[in-house]
Write a protein that holds these residues in place. Structure first.
Motif, mmCIF file in Angstrom:
data_model
loop_
_atom_site.group_PDB
_atom_site.id
_atom_site.type_symbol
_atom_site.label_atom_id
_atom_site.label_comp_id
_atom_site.label_asym_id
_atom_site.label_seq_id
_atom_site.Cartn_x
_atom_site.Cartn_y
_atom_site.Cartn_z
ATOM 1 N N THR A 1 -3.705 27.225 34.026
ATOM 2 C CA THR A 1 -2.701 27.624 35.328
ATOM 3 C C THR A 1 -2.700 29.101 34.677
ATOM 4 O OG1 THR A 1 -1.869 25.831 36.410
ATOM 5 C CG2 THR A 1 -0.885 28.090 36.554
ATOM 6 N N CYS A 2 -2.569 30.569 35.453
ATOM 7 C CA CYS A 2 -2.210 31.600 34.897
ATOM 8 C C CYS A 2 -1.121 31.779 36.636
ATOM 9 C CB CYS A 2 -3.337 32.345 35.678
ATOM 10 S SG CYS A 2 -2.595 33.904 35.745
ATOM 11 N N PRO A 3 0.551 32.390 36.405
ATOM 12 C CA PRO A 3 0.909 32.450 37.308
ATOM 13 C C PRO A 3 0.503 34.429 37.448
ATOM 14 C CG PRO A 3 2.596 31.526 35.457
ATOM 15 C CD PRO A 3 0.671 31.598 34.879
ATOM 16 N N TYR A 4 0.107 33.860 38.728
ATOM 17 C CA TYR A 4 -0.874 35.883 38.998
ATOM 18 C C TYR A 4 0.492 36.237 39.725
ATOM 19 C CZ TYR A 4 -3.874 39.276 40.483
ATOM 20 O OH TYR A 4 -4.208 40.422 40.592
ATOM 21 N N ILE A 5 0.744 38.090 39.332
ATOM 22 C CA ILE A 5 1.250 38.160 39.294
ATOM 23 C C ILE A 5 0.678 39.638 40.185
ATOM 24 C CG2 ILE A 5 3.837 37.810 39.048
ATOM 25 C CD1 ILE A 5 4.038 39.775 36.996
ATOM 26 N N ALA A 6 1.095 40.869 40.511
ATOM 27 C CA ALA A 6 0.361 42.078 40.981
ATOM 28 C C ALA A 6 0.966 43.395 40.405
ATOM 29 C CB ALA A 6 0.438 42.342 42.282
ATOM 30 N N LEU A 7 -0.551 43.584 39.033
ATOM 31 C CA LEU A 7 0.442 44.357 37.997
ATOM 32 C C LEU A 7 0.045 45.843 38.606
ATOM 33 C CD1 LEU A 7 -0.797 43.391 34.808
ATOM 34 C CD2 LEU A 7 1.213 43.056 36.047
ATOM 35 N N VAL A 8 1.435 46.694 39.548
ATOM 36 C CA VAL A 8 1.661 47.992 40.627
ATOM 37 C C VAL A 8 0.986 49.340 39.608
ATOM 38 C CG1 VAL A 8 2.276 49.299 42.108
ATOM 39 C CG2 VAL A 8 2.690 46.786 42.023
ATOM 40 N N ASN A 9 1.813 48.939 38.168
ATOM 41 C CA ASN A 9 1.085 50.231 37.364
ATOM 42 C C ASN A 9 0.266 50.640 36.046
ATOM 43 O OD1 ASN A 9 3.870 51.677 38.832
ATOM 44 N ND2 ASN A 9 5.086 50.337 37.091
#
Length: 261
Positions: free
Chosen positions: A220-228
């Motif tokens: 499992t990958c707890p995905y977060i959008a990396l804005v920077n």
């Protein structure tokens, strides 16, 4: 050694319990106390206390009022044995590579005695990422790992896992819509769901399959959008990377499954 010597250290109560476990392991749908005693050629009264203890210890469950069936506790105990430890060891470099490529953390979970348990974890390579401690017990009903662990089992095993988890958590089976979702997860080969625990996180989960094609673990990958981090892969690319890594781990576990992009 003669027959007298071989019986010198008999433990009748232990033998009786093992006889019950071995008998129930070979039947579908469970057996009543009377059926157990008949098949083992013993009096029904001999098995009442033993069945009660096996139920209380979580090895056997009562179904339909008067029938007894094995739980997955023995399977869960087996998961703590060397093969799972080896899987965690084999997974480490592949999980590290996945973290580097995806810029996301990831973890590996197995079903163990009524819970999904994290057995390996890899931090994100940069500053930001969601990680879960090794040894954490996570939900079966409300996590990507839980959905995948349930989805890639037979209907009978799935129901046993759900029953055991619900009993330990004082919860109930979520019902037909939940089972339909598990079927959909199995059909498409992975789970993608908004985290119930953390806002802005998507759980991306894929199965590690054993030689018989059954799911033995969830990556499992707890995905977060990396804005920077504009070069970071988007969620669809991350799903593909996750599936590829899960397929590689499945091959190491003895499965002949192949990931196709």
């Amino acid at each position: 050694m003669d027959l007298d010597d071989s019986d010198r250290y008999r433990a009748p109560a232990l033998d009786k319990g093992l006889d019950i476990l071995e008998l129930l392991a070979g039947v579908d749908g469970g057996l009543s106390q009377a059926e157990i005693s008949k098949k083992l050629d013993r009096s029904p009264n001999e098995f009442y206390r033993m069945l009660d203890r096996l139920v209380r210890r979580g090895y056997v469950i009562r179904i339909d009022g008067d029938r007894y069936s094995l739980t997955l506790k023995l399977f869960g105990l087996a998961q703590l044995h060397a093969p799972v430890r080896r899987l965690a060891s084999f997974a480490t470099p592949l999980m590290r590579d996945l973290a580097e490529k995806s810029k996301q953390a990831n973890h590996l979970a197995v079903f163990d005695r009524g819970a999904a348990v994290v057995i390996a974890q890899q931090e994100a390579p940069d500053y930001w990422g969601i990680s879960i401690r090794i040894g954490s017990h996570i939900g079966l009903f409300d996590t990507g790992s839980g959905h995948v662990l349930l989805a890639f089992r037979s209907p009978e095993e799935r129901q046993m896992m759900i029953s055991e988890y619900a009993r330990l958590r004082n919860d109930i089976d979520p019902g037909p819509e939940f089972h339909a979702r598990l079927d959909h997860v199995r059909e498409r080969g992975f789970e993608m769901m908004a985290s119930v625990q953390t806002a802005g996180v998507y759980n991306l989960s894929a199965p590690i399959l054993g030689p018989d094609g059954r799911g033995i673990a969830a990556l499992t990958c707890p995905y977060i959008a990396l804005v920077n981090t504009p070069s970071a892969p988007d969620i669809d690319e991350t799903v593909s990377m996750l599936q590829e890594t899960a397929a590689q781990l499945s091959l190491l576990a003895g499965s002949d499954v192949q990931h196709t992009r």
